[in-house]
Design a protein around this motif. Structure first.
Motif, mmCIF file in Angstrom:
data_model
loop_
_atom_site.group_PDB
_atom_site.id
_atom_site.type_symbol
_atom_site.label_atom_id
_atom_site.label_comp_id
_atom_site.label_asym_id
_atom_site.label_seq_id
_atom_site.Cartn_x
_atom_site.Cartn_y
_atom_site.Cartn_z
ATOM 1 N N ALA A 1 0.838 -1.213 0.000
ATOM 2 C CA ALA A 1 0.000 0.000 0.000
ATOM 3 C C ALA A 1 0.867 1.256 0.000
ATOM 4 O O ALA A 1 0.589 2.223 -0.719
ATOM 5 C CB ALA A 1 -0.931 -0.012 1.198
ATOM 6 N N ALA A 2 1.946 1.218 0.774
ATOM 7 C CA ALA A 2 2.840 2.390 0.843
ATOM 8 C C ALA A 2 3.528 2.617 -0.506
ATOM 9 O O ALA A 2 3.680 3.756 -0.964
ATOM 10 C CB ALA A 2 3.883 2.185 1.944
ATOM 11 N N LEU A 3 3.937 1.510 -1.143
ATOM 12 C CA LEU A 3 4.561 1.632 -2.465
ATOM 13 C C LEU A 3 3.579 2.217 -3.477
ATOM 14 O O LEU A 3 3.922 3.127 -4.238
ATOM 15 C CB LEU A 3 5.053 0.261 -2.952
ATOM 16 N N GLU A 4 2.347 1.698 -3.469
ATOM 17 C CA GLU A 4 1.342 2.181 -4.430
ATOM 18 C C GLU A 4 1.122 3.681 -4.267
ATOM 19 O O GLU A 4 0.980 4.401 -5.260
ATOM 20 C CB GLU A 4 0.012 1.424 -4.278
ATOM 21 N N SER A 5 1.111 4.148 -3.020
ATOM 22 C CA SER A 5 0.883 5.592 -2.861
ATOM 23 C C SER A 5 2.140 6.371 -3.270
ATOM 24 O O SER A 5 2.038 7.478 -3.811
ATOM 25 C CB SER A 5 0.396 5.947 -1.452
ATOM 26 N N LEU A 6 3.318 5.768 -3.062
ATOM 27 C CA LEU A 6 4.550 6.404 -3.572
ATOM 28 C C LEU A 6 4.503 6.525 -5.100
ATOM 29 O O LEU A 6 4.796 7.573 -5.672
ATOM 30 C CB LEU A 6 5.777 5.585 -3.136
ATOM 31 N N TYR A 7 4.091 5.422 -5.776
ATOM 32 C CA TYR A 7 3.996 5.448 -7.255
ATOM 33 C C TYR A 7 3.041 6.554 -7.703
ATOM 34 O O TYR A 7 3.310 7.271 -8.667
ATOM 35 C CB TYR A 7 3.472 4.118 -7.814
ATOM 36 N N ALA A 8 1.896 6.658 -6.976
ATOM 37 C CA ALA A 8 0.892 7.658 -7.350
ATOM 38 C C ALA A 8 1.455 9.067 -7.221
ATOM 39 O O ALA A 8 1.190 9.939 -8.038
ATOM 40 C CB ALA A 8 -0.353 7.480 -6.485
ATOM 41 N N GLU A 9 2.272 9.263 -6.184
ATOM 42 C CA GLU A 9 2.888 10.591 -6.001
ATOM 43 C C GLU A 9 3.922 10.890 -7.073
ATOM 44 O O GLU A 9 4.071 12.019 -7.534
ATOM 45 C CB GLU A 9 3.595 10.651 -4.631
ATOM 46 N N MET A 10 4.690 9.846 -7.478
ATOM 47 C CA MET A 10 5.776 10.032 -8.447
ATOM 48 C C MET A 10 5.260 10.269 -9.857
ATOM 49 O O MET A 10 5.908 10.891 -10.670
ATOM 50 C CB MET A 10 6.656 8.773 -8.503
ATOM 51 N N ARG A 11 4.121 9.711 -10.123
ATOM 52 C CA ARG A 11 3.608 9.667 -11.489
ATOM 53 C C ARG A 11 3.594 11.030 -12.197
ATOM 54 O O ARG A 11 4.070 11.151 -13.335
ATOM 55 C CB ARG A 11 2.213 9.047 -11.477
ATOM 56 N N PRO A 12 3.066 12.083 -11.515
ATOM 57 C CA PRO A 12 3.092 13.414 -12.160
ATOM 58 C C PRO A 12 4.506 13.899 -12.461
ATOM 59 O O PRO A 12 4.696 14.759 -13.317
ATOM 60 C CB PRO A 12 2.406 14.327 -11.134
ATOM 61 N N ALA A 13 5.514 13.334 -11.766
ATOM 62 C CA ALA A 13 6.912 13.711 -12.028
ATOM 63 C C ALA A 13 7.520 12.824 -13.110
ATOM 64 O O ALA A 13 8.735 12.868 -13.344
ATOM 65 C CB ALA A 13 7.722 13.603 -10.730
ATOM 66 N N SER A 14 6.677 12.004 -13.758
ATOM 67 C CA SER A 14 7.151 11.120 -14.839
ATOM 68 C C SER A 14 8.241 10.166 -14.362
ATOM 69 O O SER A 14 9.271 9.996 -15.011
ATOM 70 C CB SER A 14 7.636 11.936 -16.045
ATOM 71 N N LEU A 15 7.997 9.572 -13.223
ATOM 72 C CA LEU A 15 8.919 8.562 -12.678
ATOM 73 C C LEU A 15 8.138 7.277 -12.447
ATOM 74 O O LEU A 15 6.968 7.310 -12.044
ATOM 75 C CB LEU A 15 9.524 9.064 -11.359
ATOM 76 N N TYR A 16 8.808 6.156 -12.717
ATOM 77 C CA TYR A 16 8.106 4.870 -12.643
ATOM 78 C C TYR A 16 9.074 3.809 -12.131
ATOM 79 O O TYR A 16 10.227 3.769 -12.540
ATOM 80 C CB TYR A 16 7.588 4.485 -14.038
ATOM 81 N N PRO A 17 8.610 2.925 -11.221
ATOM 82 C CA PRO A 17 9.523 1.933 -10.631
ATOM 83 C C PRO A 17 9.830 0.778 -11.584
ATOM 84 O O PRO A 17 8.928 0.077 -12.026
ATOM 85 C CB PRO A 17 8.736 1.426 -9.420
ATOM 86 N N LEU A 18 11.119 0.594 -11.867
ATOM 87 C CA LEU A 18 11.546 -0.478 -12.775
ATOM 88 C C LEU A 18 11.128 -1.850 -12.253
ATOM 89 O O LEU A 18 10.720 -2.716 -13.018
ATOM 90 C CB LEU A 18 13.071 -0.428 -12.971
ATOM 91 N N TRP A 19 11.227 -2.046 -10.924
ATOM 92 C CA TRP A 19 10.987 -3.395 -10.387
ATOM 93 C C TRP A 19 9.583 -3.919 -10.655
ATOM 94 O O TRP A 19 9.356 -5.104 -10.584
ATOM 95 C CB TRP A 19 11.334 -3.445 -8.886
ATOM 96 N N GLU A 20 8.658 -3.030 -11.001
ATOM 97 C CA GLU A 20 7.307 -3.494 -11.333
ATOM 98 C C GLU A 20 7.210 -4.035 -12.768
ATOM 99 O O GLU A 20 6.258 -4.708 -13.118
ATOM 100 C CB GLU A 20 6.277 -2.365 -11.152
ATOM 101 N N VAL A 21 8.176 -3.664 -13.610
ATOM 102 C CA VAL A 21 8.058 -4.000 -15.036
ATOM 103 C C VAL A 21 9.262 -4.750 -15.592
ATOM 104 O O VAL A 21 9.252 -5.187 -16.748
ATOM 105 C CB VAL A 21 7.831 -2.728 -15.900
ATOM 106 N N LEU A 22 10.294 -4.907 -14.762
ATOM 107 C CA LEU A 22 11.555 -5.471 -15.259
ATOM 108 C C LEU A 22 11.370 -6.791 -15.993
ATOM 109 O O LEU A 22 11.902 -6.990 -17.086
ATOM 110 C CB LEU A 22 12.534 -5.640 -14.086
ATOM 111 N N HIS A 23 10.585 -7.695 -15.426
ATOM 112 C CA HIS A 23 10.430 -9.016 -16.037
ATOM 113 C C HIS A 23 9.752 -8.959 -17.401
ATOM 114 O O HIS A 23 9.978 -9.801 -18.255
ATOM 115 C CB HIS A 23 9.656 -9.955 -15.110
ATOM 116 N N ALA A 24 8.912 -7.946 -17.577
ATOM 117 C CA ALA A 24 8.247 -7.795 -18.875
ATOM 118 C C ALA A 24 9.162 -7.115 -19.890
ATOM 119 O O ALA A 24 9.010 -7.290 -21.095
ATOM 120 C CB ALA A 24 6.961 -7.001 -18.719
#
Ligand code: 1HN
Length: 331
Positions: free
Chosen positions: A14-37
């Motif tokens: 939950a804490a990560l998801e809210s971090l992602y939501a905050e980062m999103r407007p800054a055009s930042l995205y966590p690699l670890w969520e998509v690396l395998h793809a």
């Protein structure tokens, strides 16, 4: 797609998801969520194995011919769009394919672009593609190359429609955002009579450098590969057990009854059936092949070909480009 092997505790998630939501407007995205793809152990593609029968495609194209001229359309072409790549105008990830119609008396106006093109004639006799002002007068199953940035126009002085397959590296050039184009219109002024390049370079000769005859690109002077010539070479090779050079644009002959070994490679290939009948097994799916059918074999799809009669195929792929990048593999 979840990237991590061990699931995270709910409160951390939950804490990560809210971090992602905050980062999103800054055009930042966590690699670890998509690396395998992103970095897959083997190629994945949305492109599907697909076959177009020639006759229905031809009917639609001729109907379009009754509604829009080559001049109006710039190029009157039906795109062979892979059903797995909708909206992309792509047949494979890297390559485009289309069927072009030019009617008697028409001109497809002169232009040039950074995309490289090939034409492979499906039907008709005596229409032409002019490359930098030299006409290649075309017959069924001739191959004509238009290397990038060379002026080209098409015309039909014959009494019947001509249809050919256009192969271009449109998706590749789009990927690099490297598209430039210029339009001249009309026909490029004739710079040499039809057949001039074949006469000067076609017997493994090269005109004296610096002479007016040395006007073709040094590395790739020939641009017209007539069917009657390449078919004769195939027949000669077949007489004494053909080697398999497998270049990027190629022709091959499978003798009646022959089956290839299953094979896959990282290039995506578009085939045209020139002669004969047979079957393609692509990624487990059996596809019947008849003359003038068009077939897409995507990257890393296992392909087995079986010839019911002598089967002659033309194919083009992005193999040469992948080799230059050190990417091409087969397995
Ligand atoms: C093009 O220039 C031709 O010159 C054919 O005949 C098809 C598809 C997309 C972009 C340019 C031609 C094309 C094309």
């Amino acid at each position: 797609m979840p990237a991590m092997d061990t699931p995270l505790p709910n409160d951390t998630r939950a804490a990560l998801e809210s971090l992602y939501a905050e980062m999103r407007p800054a055009s930042l995205y966590p690699l670890w969520e998509v690396l395998h793809a992103l970095v897959t152990p083997a190629p994945t593609t949305a492109a599907q194995p697909w076959r177009w029968e020639y006759a229905p495609a031809r009917e639609y194209l001729l109907r379009a011919g009754g509604l829009i001229s080559a001049e109006q359309a710039e190029r009157r072409v039906l795109i062979l769009e892979n059903p797995g790549l909708p909206g992309t105008s792509a047949a494979t990830n890297a390559l485009y394919a289309g069927l072009q119609l030019i009617l008697p008396g028409e001109v497809a106006p002169c232009h040039r672009h950074t995309q490289s093109a090939l034409r492979f004639v499906m039907e008709g006799h005596g229409a032409h593609t002019a490359v930098d002002g030299e006409k290649a007068v075309m017959e069924p199953f001739d191959l004509v190359l238009t290397p990038n940035w060379q002026w080209h126009d098409h015309g039909n002085d014959s009494g019947a429609p001509m249809i050919w397959l256009d192969g271009l590296d449109i998706p590749t050039v789009r990927f690099y955002a490297a598209s430039f184009a210029e339009r001249m219109g009309g026909e490029y002024p004739e710079t040499a009579p039809a057949g001039d390049t074949a006469k000067r370079y076609g017997r493994n000769l090269r005109p004296f450098m610096g002479s007016v005859a040395a006007r073709r690109p040094a590395g790739l002077p020939l641009f017209h590969y007539p069917y009657r010539e390449w078919r004769e070479s195939l027949a000669a090779m077949a007489r004494d057990a053909a080697p398999d050079p497998r270049p990027s644009a190629h022709v091959r002959l499978l003798p009646k009854g022959f089956s290839t070994a299953p094979r896959r490679a990282t290039d995506g290939t578009i085939f045209v059936v020139v002669e004969g009948t047979g079957r393609a097994m692509v990624a487990g799916e059996t596809i019947p092949l008849a003359q003038r059918d068009l077939l897409v074999v995507p990257s890393w799809s296992e392909l087995t070909l079986h010839a019911e009669s002598d089967l002659v195929l033309f194919g083009y792929s992005d193999r040469a480009a992948q080799e230059k990048l050190g990417l091409w593999r087969e397995g």
